[in-house]
Scaffold this motif. Structure first.
Motif, PDB file in Angstrom:
ATOM      1  N   ASP A 150      39.424  40.757  38.507  1.00  0.00           N
ATOM      2  CA  ASP A 150      39.934  40.088  39.698  1.00  0.00           C
ATOM      3  C   ASP A 150      39.051  40.359  40.922  1.00  0.00           C
ATOM      4  O   ASP A 150      39.170  39.682  41.943  1.00  0.00           O
ATOM      5  CB  ASP A 150      41.350  40.642  39.947  1.00  0.00           C
ATOM      6  CG  ASP A 150      42.137  39.809  40.924  1.00  0.00           C
ATOM      7  OD1 ASP A 150      42.039  40.084  42.121  1.00  0.00           O
ATOM      8  OD2 ASP A 150      42.840  38.885  40.480  1.00  0.00           O
ATOM      9  N   ASN A 183      50.168  39.550  34.633  1.00  0.00           N
ATOM     10  CA  ASN A 183      49.851  38.589  33.579  1.00  0.00           C
ATOM     11  C   ASN A 183      48.977  39.178  32.471  1.00  0.00           C
ATOM     12  O   ASN A 183      47.981  38.581  32.076  1.00  0.00           O
ATOM     13  CB  ASN A 183      49.165  37.354  34.183  1.00  0.00           C
ATOM     14  CG  ASN A 183      47.890  37.734  34.934  1.00  0.00           C
ATOM     15  OD1 ASN A 183      47.716  38.884  35.313  1.00  0.00           O
ATOM     16  ND2 ASN A 183      46.996  36.779  35.116  1.00  0.00           N
ATOM     17  N   GLU A 186      47.924  36.951  29.631  1.00  0.00           N
ATOM     18  CA  GLU A 186      46.779  36.049  29.742  1.00  0.00           C
ATOM     19  C   GLU A 186      45.484  36.747  29.340  1.00  0.00           C
ATOM     20  O   GLU A 186      44.609  36.142  28.719  1.00  0.00           O
ATOM     21  CB  GLU A 186      46.642  35.530  31.182  1.00  0.00           C
ATOM     22  CG  GLU A 186      47.632  34.435  31.507  1.00  0.00           C
ATOM     23  CD  GLU A 186      47.484  33.936  32.944  1.00  0.00           C
ATOM     24  OE1 GLU A 186      48.501  33.598  33.541  1.00  0.00           O
ATOM     25  OE2 GLU A 186      46.345  33.911  33.475  1.00  0.00           O
ATOM     26  N   TRP A 190      43.035  35.632  26.289  1.00  0.00           N
ATOM     27  CA  TRP A 190      41.590  35.458  26.489  1.00  0.00           C
ATOM     28  C   TRP A 190      40.798  36.255  25.445  1.00  0.00           C
ATOM     29  O   TRP A 190      39.822  35.759  24.877  1.00  0.00           O
ATOM     30  CB  TRP A 190      41.217  35.894  27.917  1.00  0.00           C
ATOM     31  CG  TRP A 190      39.758  36.083  28.159  1.00  0.00           C
ATOM     32  CD1 TRP A 190      38.751  35.241  27.754  1.00  0.00           C
ATOM     33  CD2 TRP A 190      39.129  37.160  28.839  1.00  0.00           C
ATOM     34  NE1 TRP A 190      37.533  35.748  28.152  1.00  0.00           N
ATOM     35  CE2 TRP A 190      37.738  36.926  28.824  1.00  0.00           C
ATOM     36  CE3 TRP A 190      39.605  38.316  29.476  1.00  0.00           C
ATOM     37  CZ2 TRP A 190      36.812  37.798  29.402  1.00  0.00           C
ATOM     38  CZ3 TRP A 190      38.686  39.165  30.064  1.00  0.00           C
ATOM     39  CH2 TRP A 190      37.316  38.915  30.024  1.00  0.00           C
ATOM     40  N   ARG A 430      43.343  37.176  38.531  1.00  0.00           N
ATOM     41  CA  ARG A 430      42.698  35.866  38.402  1.00  0.00           C
ATOM     42  C   ARG A 430      41.181  36.013  38.355  1.00  0.00           C
ATOM     43  O   ARG A 430      40.609  36.786  39.110  1.00  0.00           O
ATOM     44  CB  ARG A 430      43.015  34.953  39.608  1.00  0.00           C
ATOM     45  CG  ARG A 430      44.441  34.936  40.041  1.00  0.00           C
ATOM     46  CD  ARG A 430      45.272  33.773  39.559  1.00  0.00           C
ATOM     47  NE  ARG A 430      44.585  32.660  38.929  1.00  0.00           N
ATOM     48  CZ  ARG A 430      45.141  31.905  37.988  1.00  0.00           C
ATOM     49  NH1 ARG A 430      46.345  32.179  37.546  1.00  0.00           N
ATOM     50  NH2 ARG A 430      44.488  30.903  37.497  1.00  0.00           N
ATOM     51  N   SER A 431      40.551  35.255  37.520  1.00  0.00           N
ATOM     52  CA  SER A 431      39.092  35.289  37.435  1.00  0.00           C
ATOM     53  C   SER A 431      38.450  34.821  38.729  1.00  0.00           C
ATOM     54  O   SER A 431      38.906  33.883  39.364  1.00  0.00           O
ATOM     55  CB  SER A 431      38.626  34.379  36.306  1.00  0.00           C
ATOM     56  OG  SER A 431      37.238  34.149  36.431  1.00  0.00           O
ATOM     57  N   LEU A 466      37.358  34.302  30.926  1.00  0.00           N
ATOM     58  CA  LEU A 466      38.723  34.297  31.415  1.00  0.00           C
ATOM     59  C   LEU A 466      38.916  33.113  32.356  1.00  0.00           C
ATOM     60  O   LEU A 466      39.951  32.464  32.376  1.00  0.00           O
ATOM     61  CB  LEU A 466      39.011  35.606  32.166  1.00  0.00           C
ATOM     62  CG  LEU A 466      40.355  35.695  32.877  1.00  0.00           C
ATOM     63  CD1 LEU A 466      41.506  35.657  31.879  1.00  0.00           C
ATOM     64  CD2 LEU A 466      40.437  36.959  33.724  1.00  0.00           C
ATOM     65  N   TYR A 467      37.860  32.831  33.138  1.00  0.00           N
ATOM     66  CA  TYR A 467      37.951  31.741  34.096  1.00  0.00           C
ATOM     67  C   TYR A 467      38.384  30.452  33.397  1.00  0.00           C
ATOM     68  O   TYR A 467      39.320  29.782  33.826  1.00  0.00           O
ATOM     69  CB  TYR A 467      36.613  31.543  34.814  1.00  0.00           C
ATOM     70  CG  TYR A 467      36.648  30.327  35.703  1.00  0.00           C
ATOM     71  CD1 TYR A 467      37.356  30.356  36.899  1.00  0.00           C
ATOM     72  CD2 TYR A 467      36.033  29.141  35.315  1.00  0.00           C
ATOM     73  CE1 TYR A 467      37.431  29.243  37.707  1.00  0.00           C
ATOM     74  CE2 TYR A 467      36.115  28.016  36.115  1.00  0.00           C
ATOM     75  CZ  TYR A 467      36.816  28.065  37.312  1.00  0.00           C
ATOM     76  OH  TYR A 467      36.907  26.959  38.089  1.00  0.00           O
ATOM     77  N   SER A 469      39.822  30.106  30.567  1.00  0.00           N
ATOM     78  CA  SER A 469      41.158  30.167  29.971  1.00  0.00           C
ATOM     79  C   SER A 469      42.241  30.085  31.044  1.00  0.00           C
ATOM     80  O   SER A 469      43.389  29.832  30.748  1.00  0.00           O
ATOM     81  CB  SER A 469      41.319  31.419  29.103  1.00  0.00           C
ATOM     82  OG  SER A 469      41.481  32.560  29.896  1.00  0.00           O
ATOM     83  N   GLN A 470      41.875  30.308  32.315  1.00  0.00           N
ATOM     84  CA  GLN A 470      42.890  30.252  33.374  1.00  0.00           C
ATOM     85  C   GLN A 470      42.874  28.951  34.176  1.00  0.00           C
ATOM     86  O   GLN A 470      43.719  28.746  35.019  1.00  0.00           O
ATOM     87  CB  GLN A 470      42.695  31.424  34.353  1.00  0.00           C
ATOM     88  CG  GLN A 470      43.133  32.756  33.774  1.00  0.00           C
ATOM     89  CD  GLN A 470      43.108  33.856  34.820  1.00  0.00           C
ATOM     90  OE1 GLN A 470      42.258  33.860  35.697  1.00  0.00           O
ATOM     91  NE2 GLN A 470      44.033  34.785  34.709  1.00  0.00           N
ATOM     92  N   THR A 471      41.860  28.110  33.974  1.00  0.00           N
ATOM     93  CA  THR A 471      41.766  26.907  34.802  1.00  0.00           C
ATOM     94  C   THR A 471      42.328  25.686  34.090  1.00  0.00           C
ATOM     95  O   THR A 471      41.944  25.413  32.956  1.00  0.00           O
ATOM     96  CB  THR A 471      40.284  26.580  35.124  1.00  0.00           C
ATOM     97  OG1 THR A 471      39.637  27.799  35.388  1.00  0.00           O
ATOM     98  CG2 THR A 471      40.166  25.668  36.312  1.00  0.00           C
TER      99      THR A 471
END
Ligand code: ADP
Length: 783
Positions: A150, A183, A186, A190, A430-431, A466-467, A469-471
């Motif tokens: 993060d 989270n 998440e 990932w 968050r990434s 990770l980015y 997988s989070q967007t």
């Protein structure tokens, strides 16, 4: 029970029992059930001090037992040596442990023989860029404090590095250790990992808020403090913690304990430690005082600076401060004295919370706001950070429970702090990969090291972060990637041919040097500027026009620059001043510049107009506020480096620039690295500046003027000794090798051992000082 662990080496259960570990803590048990000793990927999100290290050890030791090799990634250098010491206890069973932090440009070949390697994420990233062959032999990687993905600065590096390692070896076991976060699931998705998400703690923690002479705790209880004449809240808490608890019969039921106080700046940490010393001092026994005086003397020996003196003074009173500006020796002495319960209160900035193992009976989070440059003012700390600080409260086996409080100044604030921190859950992680500086660096590296050879391949690789997988926003990743590719191509780092991507020779060099491409662009730009202007009389007017040099950030490609260097082939490299080079590297995004304090602006504006000719680039206009400010900060930083390289003593420097000794060393190390990189870039673009850069680098490395560069390179000869030898008529290494012993001995103030050492390192045939008396006639004069 530790006897029932599948997959671990035979010696481990006995070893653990010797350490007082008979049974796993519940989250550790869950990790074993999830398969951590059998190669399974695990994300373990468990509170501070709840035994994460053992989870990592179980994974690594079982991986090594299966014939594999493990890597442990730490977020901070300070933690690398801690973990190394921790894992070295396994060397008695035949395992080998290596640690790698500094020196970015090597492939760390010797690490190939180690069973367990400890490294920072930056180091691992650079090992990947340098194609360290042993990385493919890894079978287990542990990522400590993985919630730091993060972090805007270091997060992207960690994220990309993990993705690359996993790509290099698809069977790699990944174990990610995290603080409790919102989270964790998440992260597990990932990393294709089993999740162990727990808030179990080995010792109870009561969080709360101090307000109006009482601690208000989350279970609804209140603990009144007996406040003495106008004491500040923190002092009252520290004193209360120091006192033993008694039962009705006057028996001590609980011995007094220590307090860890978190504040928001180094200066506040130092000031608070100074003040709290007077609270602690009356509680010290004569024996404790004597021991503390011994530690204070060791602290003064570490360095001869005001910080060192202030720290030693505080420690004599049983208090200390701890922050990233401390020299490593200072930090270690403070941590040890706190663990030994001699120092009763430590005032720290949040760096300590990141994992240095220093539990304490109580924790006070005094400041919950801190200065944040990007927010342009004070901003509240995150819940995650505050919980990590609070998690340091309570020493298992020593305290019945830990207490951690924030400090409120009004009734409204009391309510606010309960809402905001005590009852709140930590934020989700968050990434930060999509930020441009991060992508700039990592995309160049990914192409340069062959992880991706086309735009499609690059996007495919980035899909594993990770980015991605989070967007959800479709097309966003693609858009930023295209912007970055354009930048890299325009600056000559990449060639884009249709969908194919190829790093240029310059691009490869930049990636291997571990430079932000923007730093490399700035340096190449500065060298080009110098090649154009060297030897020119100062006409005041730029013949080429400054706009030309910096037109929307673009600069010439390597070949254009080479041509240009050719055209002005007979420039004299000696007219690059060291200050100009220090300024050049100080204005790159890879140097953490000194702030301008009030009053500094005028001073450095004057300095700028006096020394503008030496700088390698056109001064920005004063109307470009931010760039001009940056230029001045870089000048201040460059002046610090110049002072250091002119043998100004450390104490004067720390006072003049308002920094700690650790900061001076930090700047010096960064400058050394960046100048080394500039030397390589000069070679890459055929600039004549390499020799001057090399000299400026060596001067900053040893902190000496030109004439001492050779002498200071002899091992055991620092800046002070080099100067004394020089004043005794010994000008360089060759003269030292042939020098008369009494002269050397006198120059080194009669220190025999030192003199022998130095002579031996210089290659003297018989360095022994037996029978040599210092000759009074050659006594060195002290200026
Ligand atoms: P974390 O890394 O989660 O902050 P550590 O791994 O440093 O916490 O563990 C904190 C302390 O707990 C260490 O001193 C460790 O030796 C001890 N510890 C860990 N696991 C156990 C266990 N199962 N039983 C007893 N003590 C343990």
């Amino acid at each position: 029970d530790v006897a029932d662990l599948p997959g671990v080496p035979d010696w481990l259960p006995d070893h653990l029992r010797e350490d007082g570990i008979e049974q796993l803590y519940p989250p550790q048990g869950e990790a074993v059930e999830a398969g951590v000793t059998e190669g399974q990927n695990i994300v373990a999100a468990i509170p501070t001090a709840s035994g994460k290290t053992l989870v990592a050890e179980l994974a690594m030791l079982s991986a090594v037992a299966r014939g594999g090799k493990a890597l442990y990634i730490v977020p901070l250098r300070a933690l690398a040596s801690e973990k190394q010491a921790e894992f070295e206890q396994f060397e008695q069973y035949g395992l080998s442990v290596g640690v790698s932090t500094g020196n970015y440009e090597s492939d760390g070949g010797w690490l190939g023989d180690k069973d367990i390697v400890v490294a920072t994420s930056e180091k691992v990233d650079s090992l990947v860029r340098n194609d360290a062959p042993w990385l493919e032999d890894l079978t287990c990687v542990v990522s400590d404090e993985v919630h730091l993905v993060d972090d805007g600065q270091r997060g992207p590096t960690l994220e990309v590095t993990l993705a690359k390692l996993r790509r290099l070896n698809p069977d790699l076991q990944t174990v990610a250790l995290s603080a409790t976060i919102g989270n964790a699931g998440e992260l597990a998705d990932w990393l294709d990992a089993e999740l162990v998400d727990s808030d179990w703690r080995p010792i109870e923690l009561q969080k709360g808020v101090h307000y109006g002479q009482a601690l208000h705790l989350e279970d609804g209880s209140q603990h009144r403090l007996a406040v003495q004449n106008n004491e500040k809240p923190t002092a009252a808490i520290v004193r209360d913690t120091l006192q033993d608890d008694h039962d009705e019969d006057g028996e001590v039921t609980e011995e007094g304990g220590s307090t860890l106080v978190f504040v928001n700046s180094r200066r506040n940490a130092e000031a608070a430690a100074g003040r709290l010393g007077s609270t602690v001092r009356p509680h010290l026994s004569a024996d404790e005082q004597a021991q503390l005086e011994g530690i204070a003397a060791e602290i003064r020996d570490v360095s001869d600076t005001e910080t060192s003196d202030d720290l030693a003074d505080a420690v004599e009173d049983g208090a200390a401060f701890h922050h990233a500006g401390l020299a490593r020796g200072h930090r270690e002495l403070v941590e040890q004295a706190f663990q030994d319960r001699l120092v009763k209160v430590v005032c720290a900035t949040p760096t300590l919370a990141a994992g240095v193992n220093t539990p304490s009976r109580r924790v006070v989070v005094r400041d919950w706001r801190r200065y944040d440059g990007s927010a342009g003012g004070m901003a509240p700390l995150s819940v995650l950070e505050v919980h990590q600080m609070m998690g340091r409260a309570g020493r298992p086996g020593l305290d019945p429970y830990g207490e951690a409080v924030l400090v409120a100044s009004s009734h409204d604030e009391l309510d606010e702090l309960f809402e905001r921190y005590v009852w709140a859950d930590p934020e989700p992680v968050r990434s930060k990969l999509a930020a441009e500086p991060a992508l700039r660096t990592h995309i160049l590296a990914t192409v340069s090291s062959g992880f991706a050879r086309s735009r499609t391949g690059l996007l495919e690789f980035l899909e594993q972060t990770l980015y991605a997988s989070q967007t959800d926003e479709s097309g966003r990743l693609e858009r930023v990637v295209d912007d970055v590719l354009t930048y890299l191509e325009r600056n000559g780092f990449l060639e884009v041919d249709g969908g194919e991507l190829d790093a240029t020779s310059l691009g490869h060099t930049v990636s291997r040097l571990y430079l932000d491409p923007m730093s490399a662009a700035e340096i190449v730009d500065g060298l080009e500027y110098w090649a154009r202007h060297a030897g020119e009389p100062d006409t005041g007017d730029e013949p080429d026009g400054p706009e030309d040099a910096t037109a929307d950030g673009a600069f010439s490609t390597a070949s254009e620059l080479a041509e240009e260097a050719e055209a002005s082939a007979d420039v004299d490299p000696d007219d690059i001043s060291a200050l100009g080079l220090y300024h050049l590297v100080s204005r790159t995004p890879d140097m953490y510049q000194l702030y301008l304090r009030s009053g500094d602006r005028e001073e450095y504006e004057m300095e700028l107009y006096e020394r503008e000719d030496e700088l390698l680039g056109p001064t920005p206009s004063e109307f470009e506020d931010e760039r001009f400010e940056d230029w001045l900060s870089a000048l201040k930083t460059a002046r610090l480096l110049e002072d250091w390289a002119s043998e100004v003593d450390e104490e004067t420097i720390t006072e003049r620039y308002g920094v700690g000794p650790g900061d001076v060393r930090g700047k010096v190390e960064t400058a050394q690295w960046l100048l080394g990189a500039a030397e390589s870039l000069a070679g890459e673009v055929d600039s004549d500046a390499a020799r001057a850069i090399s000299e400026a680098r060596i001067r900053v490395e040893h902190g000496v003027r030109e004439e001492l560069v050779d002498l200071a390179g002899v091992r055991g000869v620092g800046r002070k000794r080099a100067r004394r030898l020089f004043e005794a008529g010994i000008g360089d290494r060759a003269q030292l090798r042939d020098a008369a012993k009494p002269v050397v001995l006198a120059a080194l103030r009669g220190r025999r051992k030192t003199a022998e050492n130095v002579l031996e390192n210089a290659g003297h045939r018989d360095p022994s000082m037996d029978g040599v008396e210092p000759d009074p006639d050659v006594e060195v004069s002290e200026e």
